[in-house]
Structure formats: structure tokens, C-alpha cells
Design an enzyme around this catalytic site. Structure first.
Site, PDB file in Angstrom:
ATOM      1  N   CYS A 100      -2.487 -14.639  -3.218  1.00  0.00           N
ATOM      2  CA  CYS A 100      -2.422 -13.148  -2.801  1.00  0.00           C
ATOM      3  C   CYS A 100      -2.367 -12.137  -4.005  1.00  0.00           C
ATOM      4  O   CYS A 100      -3.315 -11.960  -4.714  1.00  0.00           O
ATOM      5  CB  CYS A 100      -1.442 -13.215  -1.685  1.00  0.00           C
ATOM      6  SG  CYS A 100      -1.516 -12.002  -0.722  1.00  0.00           S
ATOM      7  N   HIS A 155      -2.703 -18.374   0.909  1.00  0.00           N
ATOM      8  CA  HIS A 155      -1.546 -18.937   0.767  1.00  0.00           C
ATOM      9  C   HIS A 155      -1.460 -20.359   0.957  1.00  0.00           C
ATOM     10  O   HIS A 155      -0.977 -20.862   1.972  1.00  0.00           O
ATOM     11  CB  HIS A 155      -0.106 -18.292   1.456  1.00  0.00           C
ATOM     12  CG  HIS A 155       0.095 -16.875   1.098  1.00  0.00           C
ATOM     13  ND1 HIS A 155       0.797 -16.428   0.142  1.00  0.00           N
ATOM     14  CD2 HIS A 155      -0.618 -15.656   1.589  1.00  0.00           C
ATOM     15  CE1 HIS A 155       0.766 -15.238   0.263  1.00  0.00           C
ATOM     16  NE2 HIS A 155       0.088 -14.659   0.906  1.00  0.00           N
ATOM     17  N   GLU A 177       0.392 -22.602  -0.275  1.00  0.00           N
ATOM     18  CA  GLU A 177       1.534 -23.298  -0.224  1.00  0.00           C
ATOM     19  C   GLU A 177       2.176 -23.275   1.051  1.00  0.00           C
ATOM     20  O   GLU A 177       3.205 -24.051   1.352  1.00  0.00           O
ATOM     21  CB  GLU A 177       2.593 -22.252  -1.292  1.00  0.00           C
ATOM     22  CG  GLU A 177       2.869 -21.052  -0.745  1.00  0.00           C
ATOM     23  CD  GLU A 177       1.844 -19.815  -0.984  1.00  0.00           C
ATOM     24  OE1 GLU A 177       2.234 -18.910  -0.507  1.00  0.00           O
ATOM     25  OE2 GLU A 177       0.749 -20.187  -1.458  1.00  0.00           O
TER      26      GLU A 177
END
Length: 244
Positions: free
Chosen positions: A115, A218, A220
Site C-alpha cells: 500500500c 495487503h 499480510e
């Protein structure tokens, strides 16, 4: 003595937290990044916002660096004036993270940006940003209303890019929580993936011997339920381990 597991730094921001009626500026990063580094076999350390001199020291202790999400990048860093749609910026964070990218690249330390982190990598290497993509140009909103743990749109991975060769897939489903995106791409980077509206969703180094991966999404938040995202993150972990 060098540790067997790679030390992976995670950038952070400064967040004012009220404790017993007093406001305390605090070091903050999403704990999901910490969990991710542990998942891919690394030792996580959070890198507080400091100065350029400290940024030089960070690259001396890290085997890899994650440039985390957060505030907009101040457009003065790519020679533009702020538009009305620009959201919160953090000059101190920019002043540390932009040179940190350049020092990491110079030292050939693997870097991953998500991001904001994608933008930091691009701007640090000479590119620029669209300050706001929520305009007619955009075929759809990139600020999903659902949780970041859920994918919201598809990306197409370029067939001739290193990322495609490593993952062995031509598309993936990703989440989307941003209002900025890459405008002019830095010369040393190449596009690795795009959304259906043309938004750049992933970039990598043109030099295949250097691990630079910037992602507009994202991973993660997605890897627990998505093998492709876990594979992607593990590629970064393996790159960080090579120097050990």
C-alpha cells in the site's frame, strides 16, 4: 554472531495515544506485519520514525525491510503541490523512509512494500503518485468497504515478469484499501500486475538479481486463507535468508 533467521525490519508511524488523560506519541505498526514475519521464518523488529542517519544504521542490522502501509506521501517529494483530496501525510516518516529505500537498494537488501510502501519505493526511486484515484478515471472504487481480510477484485500478473515466473499464476484476487496509486513509474522498476482499470497493483526491480517487490494490496491480511499470498510472502522471506 549472525543469527540463522533473517532480521526483518518493519517501518512504523507515530500515533498519539491518550493514557490517563495524557497524550503520548507512540510507535505504531499493524501487528499483522509482525505475525507475517514470524510466519515466513524471520525475526521482526519495528523501525521507529527517526532521521536519515538512523536509516543508514537500519540497513546495517536488517536482512530485509517491509515498508508498511499508512499515511499519504507528501507530494512535495515528487515535485507536486497538494490537491484538495490529499489525506493525512507525515513529513518525518517520508524523510526517513525515502532514503531508507535508497540505502537498502544500494546495499541490495530485499525490500517489500504494501500500500503506502509501494508508493514509498516508487517515489524514492524517482517515480510519482496519483494523489487521488477516486475520479472518473477509475473503473471502480479501490477503497473496499469490507474487511481487508477479504479479497475484493482481481489483478492480472504480467506473463514476462519475475513475479509470474516465481508464483506460476497469471491472476490473483486481492484486497483494496487505498485512494492513491502510482502515476509515473520509476525507471528502475517494472510493472508486475495491474487491476482491470489499469491501476498498477505490483512492481518489481528490472534487475532480477535484486529483490524489490511493491504491492498496492495487503498480502499480510490475506495469506492465512490464500496460498498464492503466502507463497508471495515466503519468496520475500527466502530472499532475506540468502544473506544469512
Amino acid at each position: 554472531m549472525k543469527m540463522n533467521k533473517p532480521i526483518i525490519g518493519i517501518t512504523s508511524t507515530i500515533l498519539d495515544i491518550e493514557i490517563k488523560g495524557e497524550v503520548n506519541p507512540s510507535v505504531q505498526t499493524n501487528h499483522q506485519y509482525v505475525k507475517t514475519v514470524i510466519e515466513i521464518g524471520g525475526i521482526p523488529i519495528v523501525l521507529p520514525v527517526a532521521n536519515e542517519e538512523i536509516a543508514k544504521e537500519y540497513v546495517n542490522i536488517c536482512d530485509g525491510i517491509i515498508f508498511a502501509s499508512g499515511e499519504d506521501i507528501n507530494p512535495s517529494n515528487y515535485n507536486e503541490s497538494p490537491l484538495e483530496e490529499l489525506q493525512k501525510t507525515n513529513i518525518a516518516r517520508d524523510e526517513m523512509e525515502l532514503p531508507l529505500v535508497r540505502y537498502a537498494v544500494e546495499k541490495r537488501i530485499p525490500i517489500l512494500g504494501t500500500c503506502r510502501g509501494l508508493g514509498v519505493i516508487n517515489v524514492a526511486l524517482g517515480g510519482s503518485m496519483k494523489q487521488n484515484i477516486e475520479t472518473k478515471e477509475s473503473a471502480f472504487s479501490h477503497n473496499q468497504k469490507t474487511s481487508r481480510k477479504l479479497p475484493s477484485h482481481k489483478i492480472s500478473i504480467s506473463e514476462d515478469c519475475h513475479l509470474n515466473q516465481l508464483l506460476g499464476v497469471n491472476d490473483a484476487m486481492v484486497n483494496s484499501k487505498h485512494h492513491q496509486a502510482i502515476d509515473e513509474l520509476a525507471d528502475s522498476l517494472r510493472v508486475a500486475a495491474t487491476a482491470e482499470d489499469g491501476t498498477i497493483e505490483a512492481v518489481e526491480a528490472r534487475d532480477k538479481n535484486q529483490f524489490i517487490l511493491g504491492l498496492q494490496f495487503h498480502p499480510e491480511e490475506l495469506y492465512a486463507a490464500d496460498t498464492d499470498m503466502l507463497n508471495l510472502l515466503e519468496l520475500f522471506g527466502k530472499a532475506c535468508s540468502k544473506g544469512n
